[in-house]
Write a protein that holds these residues in place. Structure first.
Motif, PDB file in Angstrom:
ATOM      1  N   SER A 143      87.665 144.507  28.395  1.00 46.59           N
ATOM      2  CA  SER A 143      87.316 143.091  28.577  1.00 46.59           C
ATOM      3  C   SER A 143      88.475 142.175  28.174  1.00 46.59           C
ATOM      4  O   SER A 143      88.643 141.092  28.746  1.00 46.59           O
ATOM      5  CB  SER A 143      86.031 142.723  27.823  1.00 46.59           C
ATOM      6  OG  SER A 143      86.212 142.785  26.427  1.00 46.59           O
ATOM      7  N   LEU A 147      90.097 139.362  30.559  1.00 43.44           N
ATOM      8  CA  LEU A 147      90.407 137.944  30.309  1.00 43.44           C
ATOM      9  C   LEU A 147      91.763 137.587  30.919  1.00 43.44           C
ATOM     10  O   LEU A 147      91.931 136.518  31.506  1.00 43.44           O
ATOM     11  CB  LEU A 147      90.415 137.655  28.803  1.00 43.44           C
ATOM     12  CG  LEU A 147      89.071 137.785  28.072  1.00 43.44           C
ATOM     13  CD1 LEU A 147      89.259 137.589  26.566  1.00 43.44           C
ATOM     14  CD2 LEU A 147      88.060 136.773  28.608  1.00 43.44           C
ATOM     15  N   ARG A 150      91.430 137.758  34.945  1.00 42.25           N
ATOM     16  CA  ARG A 150      90.707 136.623  35.542  1.00 42.25           C
ATOM     17  C   ARG A 150      91.591 135.368  35.534  1.00 42.25           C
ATOM     18  O   ARG A 150      91.655 134.639  36.517  1.00 42.25           O
ATOM     19  CB  ARG A 150      89.429 136.351  34.752  1.00 42.25           C
ATOM     20  CG  ARG A 150      88.656 135.128  35.237  1.00 42.25           C
ATOM     21  CD  ARG A 150      87.483 135.459  36.094  1.00 42.25           C
ATOM     22  NE  ARG A 150      86.605 136.390  35.410  1.00 42.25           N
ATOM     23  CZ  ARG A 150      85.666 137.107  36.039  1.00 42.25           C
ATOM     24  NH1 ARG A 150      85.511 136.992  37.343  1.00 42.25           N
ATOM     25  NH2 ARG A 150      84.900 137.925  35.365  1.00 42.25           N
ATOM     26  N   ILE A 197      83.798 147.793  35.314  1.00 42.48           N
ATOM     27  CA  ILE A 197      83.538 148.230  33.939  1.00 42.48           C
ATOM     28  C   ILE A 197      83.606 147.047  32.978  1.00 42.48           C
ATOM     29  O   ILE A 197      82.991 147.053  31.924  1.00 42.48           O
ATOM     30  CB  ILE A 197      84.488 149.359  33.479  1.00 42.48           C
ATOM     31  CG1 ILE A 197      85.956 148.964  33.644  1.00 42.48           C
ATOM     32  CG2 ILE A 197      84.207 150.643  34.245  1.00 42.48           C
ATOM     33  CD1 ILE A 197      86.904 149.960  32.997  1.00 42.48           C
ATOM     34  N   ALA A 198      84.375 146.024  33.310  1.00 42.13           N
ATOM     35  CA  ALA A 198      84.445 144.802  32.503  1.00 42.13           C
ATOM     36  C   ALA A 198      84.891 143.699  33.455  1.00 42.13           C
ATOM     37  O   ALA A 198      85.985 143.175  33.323  1.00 42.13           O
ATOM     38  CB  ALA A 198      85.402 144.961  31.330  1.00 42.13           C
ATOM     39  N   ASP A 199      84.045 143.401  34.412  1.00 41.24           N
ATOM     40  CA  ASP A 199      84.315 142.458  35.491  1.00 41.24           C
ATOM     41  C   ASP A 199      85.216 141.313  35.015  1.00 41.24           C
ATOM     42  O   ASP A 199      84.844 140.613  34.093  1.00 41.24           O
ATOM     43  CB  ASP A 199      82.956 141.924  35.977  1.00 41.24           C
ATOM     44  CG  ASP A 199      83.088 141.062  37.225  1.00 41.24           C
ATOM     45  OD1 ASP A 199      84.212 140.701  37.602  1.00 41.24           O
ATOM     46  OD2 ASP A 199      82.028 140.752  37.812  1.00 41.24           O
ATOM     47  N   PRO A 200      86.415 141.130  35.552  1.00 40.69           N
ATOM     48  CA  PRO A 200      86.960 141.650  36.814  1.00 40.69           C
ATOM     49  C   PRO A 200      87.656 143.011  36.757  1.00 40.69           C
ATOM     50  O   PRO A 200      88.283 143.410  37.756  1.00 40.69           O
ATOM     51  CB  PRO A 200      88.002 140.580  37.166  1.00 40.69           C
ATOM     52  CG  PRO A 200      88.527 140.149  35.842  1.00 40.69           C
ATOM     53  CD  PRO A 200      87.345 140.179  34.915  1.00 40.69           C
TER      54      PRO A 200
ATOM     55  N   ALA B  58      85.270 137.554  30.862  1.00 40.07           N
ATOM     56  CA  ALA B  58      85.059 138.904  31.387  1.00 40.07           C
ATOM     57  C   ALA B  58      83.670 139.356  30.944  1.00 40.07           C
ATOM     58  O   ALA B  58      83.196 138.965  29.876  1.00 40.07           O
ATOM     59  CB  ALA B  58      86.128 139.861  30.876  1.00 40.07           C
ATOM     60  N   HIS B  59      83.032 140.159  31.789  1.00 39.36           N
ATOM     61  CA  HIS B  59      81.684 140.633  31.486  1.00 39.36           C
ATOM     62  C   HIS B  59      81.748 142.020  30.853  1.00 39.36           C
ATOM     63  O   HIS B  59      82.361 142.926  31.407  1.00 39.36           O
ATOM     64  CB  HIS B  59      80.839 140.683  32.759  1.00 39.36           C
ATOM     65  CG  HIS B  59      80.751 139.357  33.459  1.00 39.36           C
ATOM     66  ND1 HIS B  59      80.358 138.209  32.805  1.00 39.36           N
ATOM     67  CD2 HIS B  59      81.020 138.989  34.732  1.00 39.36           C
ATOM     68  CE1 HIS B  59      80.373 137.192  33.657  1.00 39.36           C
ATOM     69  NE2 HIS B  59      80.786 137.634  34.836  1.00 39.36           N
ATOM     70  N   VAL B  60      81.103 142.168  29.702  1.00 40.07           N
ATOM     71  CA  VAL B  60      81.120 143.452  28.993  1.00 40.07           C
ATOM     72  C   VAL B  60      79.886 144.263  29.365  1.00 40.07           C
ATOM     73  O   VAL B  60      78.758 143.807  29.176  1.00 40.07           O
ATOM     74  CB  VAL B  60      81.162 143.223  27.465  1.00 40.07           C
ATOM     75  CG1 VAL B  60      81.026 144.553  26.727  1.00 40.07           C
ATOM     76  CG2 VAL B  60      82.443 142.520  27.068  1.00 40.07           C
ATOM     77  N   TYR B  73      77.001 141.254  28.312  1.00 45.44           N
ATOM     78  CA  TYR B  73      77.283 139.886  27.837  1.00 45.44           C
ATOM     79  C   TYR B  73      78.674 139.498  28.311  1.00 45.44           C
ATOM     80  O   TYR B  73      79.420 140.330  28.845  1.00 45.44           O
ATOM     81  CB  TYR B  73      77.147 139.773  26.320  1.00 45.44           C
ATOM     82  CG  TYR B  73      77.948 140.763  25.507  1.00 45.44           C
ATOM     83  CD1 TYR B  73      79.294 140.530  25.188  1.00 45.44           C
ATOM     84  CD2 TYR B  73      77.355 141.932  25.018  1.00 45.44           C
ATOM     85  CE1 TYR B  73      80.003 141.433  24.416  1.00 45.44           C
ATOM     86  CE2 TYR B  73      78.074 142.839  24.245  1.00 45.44           C
ATOM     87  CZ  TYR B  73      79.387 142.584  23.949  1.00 45.44           C
ATOM     88  OH  TYR B  73      80.104 143.473  23.194  1.00 45.44           O
TER      89      TYR B  73
END
Ligand SMILES: [Zn+2]
Lengths: 382, 132
Positions: A143, A147, A150, A197-200, B58-60, B73
């Motif tokens: 993630s 950050l 993105r 897995i942690a969009d994006p 970012a989505h976890v 989240y």
């Protein structure tokens, strides 16, 4: 300072080694490096590793591996710099030989992630972030890379699919590396379909955590030919740090430590990015490959994905990257990856890269800790 | 887990207490003994207003141990109105509505529950600004 050469290399297969322990893997790599070099003694051992205490309840690694590796009595330590631990071990080995203190030094990187469940190894990997102000918020390493990715997509108006070449190149090159974890190619289409897995960050943006060990044996360049027909010279070794927390950096999309360590390395070797004929970079995430290329002068800011799309970083492109699969396809045994990079460039410069062999005399490695708070760069000449 | 490790940073986590550097005048969050901008020691405490915007997110989906009950989240870099960036979770928001530049405000929420004795750690999260 003395000139330093690599006279021996060793590596285990990268993957899930249910039958082999951390010490088994490290000793395999060390013995292979010693055999490869024909050196008769080892004066010091530096072990690059991030998580042996967390994942296998084992610290004091230097002594353990000196003992089990048959080097009893040898000076030995573990060095930790998150994902860059292995590169840090190489750099300490380089400094020890260059300074004249030691003549024969092993730098060994090792990580054993499969002795813990995936949740634990992922959580522990996060310990390389700022525990009080990043880790505490429930971030994960993917993630944190998310950050950066993105924001990069937003600032430079780059869509996610433009990152595909980094994974495609790594997998294409991993096919011909017998030590790689993944040996099947992927297409841009399958990249586009991969689950998040942690969009994006998708499954195909991130390198897999796994087990592995790699080692190099270093000695003064003036002695190297006695032990090795094709010694590889370390023309530069440089390290730098940035603010640990991403939120504290002046510009999160510019890897200042990567730039600093690369500039120091270029200066020491007296070369420019255009002289570098292959670059083993830290593609733990595709966004880090892009940011590393930009920080090191291989692409203008915001342009790395476009250049990748034009084939600049393909095996026979302008500056080949991940020539043996990179972290993405060879695998990312965290604290070992920095040594794998040096081993792989050495294979290329010796002409031992098999089907992936490229014509090259000068190669570069760069290992990043976490999302770039540590950067360690080496330039090698064969 | 040692409780002191958490109450030490309580003011920062509950009240968004940071600093202003007495030498270069820049706002500092989180607080440090040496200014990250000019490396001088000597800062005055200041409380940040708690308003800002989403700088990135970012989505976890693979949460670390201690955070799994909240997944999925969203973690974000928040640019505070006063300037500094910080890392925080977003809350009270549909993941598909999150945008870079979205105005957000700080709230205090449970961050995690730790260990068998269930120590609960609270801290800042950010939610979309409610329209007055
Ligand atoms: Zn200051």
């Amino acid at each position: 300072m003395r000139e330093v050469s690599i006279i021996g290399i060793g590596q285990t297969d990268v993957g899930e080694h249910w039958e082999r322990s951390l010490r088994d893997l490290a000793v395999d790599a060390m013995i292979a490096a010693i055999k490869d070099s024909h050196a008769e003694r080892v004066d010091a051992l530096y072990v690059g590793n991030m998580l042996s205490g967390e994942l296998t309840a084992q610290e004091h690694l230097g002594t353990l591996l000196a003992d089990w590796g048959g080097l009893g009595g040898t000076e030995a330590y573990k060095v930790e710099a998150a994902d860059a631990s292995g590169a840090a071990a190489v750099r300490l080995g380089y400094l020890a030989v260059a300074s004249g203190v030691h003549d024969f030094v092993i730098a060994c990187g090792v990580e054993k992630t499969t002795d813990a469940d995936a949740e634990t190894s992922n959580a522990s990997w996060t310990y390389g972030t700022d525990a009080e102000y990043e880790g505490n918020q429930g971030v994960t390493v993917p993630s944190m890379a998310g950050l950066l990715m993105r924001r990069y997509m937003h600032e430079f108006e780059v869509t996610h699919d433009r990152f595909a070449p980094f994974s495609v190149i790594a997998h294409a090159n991993g096919v011909n590396n017998p030590h790689a974890m993944y040996r099947s190619p992927i297409s841009a289409e399958s990249y586009a379909r991969a689950g998040m897995i942690a969009d994006p960050i998708s499954m195909f943006d991130g390198a897999p955590l796994c087990d592995g060990a790699a080692a190099v044996l270093l000695c003064p360049a003036e002695l190297a030919r006695r032990f090795c027909a094709r010694p590889v010279r370390i023309r530069a070794s440089a390290a730098a740090t940035d603010r640990l927390a991403v939120h504290s950096r002046n510009d999160p999309l510019f890897l200042q430590a990567a730039q600093l360590s690369a500039q120091r390395a270029y200066l020491q070797a007296g070369v420019a990015p255009s002289d570098v004929e292959l670059f083993e970079l830290h593609d733990a995430f595709s966004i880090l490959a892009a940011l590393s290329l930009e920080a090191c002068g291989f692409a203008e800011r915001g342009k790395a994905t476009a250049l990748a799309g034009e084939g600049a970083f393909d095996l026979h492109g302008r500056t080949p990257i991940c020539t043996m699969g990179g972290l993405k396809a060879r695998g990312h045994p965290i604290g070992a990856s920095g040594v794998y990079q040096v081993v792989e460039v050495t294979q290329q410069l010796r002409g031992e890269a098999g089907a992936n062999q490229i014509e090259a005399h000068l190669g570069m490695t760069q290992s990043l800790g976490g999302t770039g708070a540590t950067a360690i760069t080496h330039i090698l000449e064969g | 887990m040692n409780v002191a490790r958490y109450w030490r940073t309580e003011k920062t986590r509950y009240g968004l207490v940071g600093e202003t550097c007495r030498v270069c005048g820049k706002p500092i969050f989180p607080p440090r003994d040496l200014c990250p901008h000019c490396t001088e020691a000597g800062q005055d405490l200041r409380t940040f207003g708690g308003r800002g915007e989403v700088y990135s997110f970012a989505h976890v989906t693979d949460a670390p141990a201690g955070y799994t009950e909240y997944q999925p989240y969203t973690v974000a870099l928040i640019k505070l109105e006063e300037g500094p960036l910080l890392t925080a979770q977003l809350t009270d928001v549909d993941q598909s509505d999150v945008r870079i530049g979205m105005p957000v405000e700080m709230v205090t929420r449970k961050l995690k529950e730790e260990g068998e004795n269930g120590m609960v750690v609270y801290g800042y999260k950010f939610r979309p600004v409610m329209h007055e």
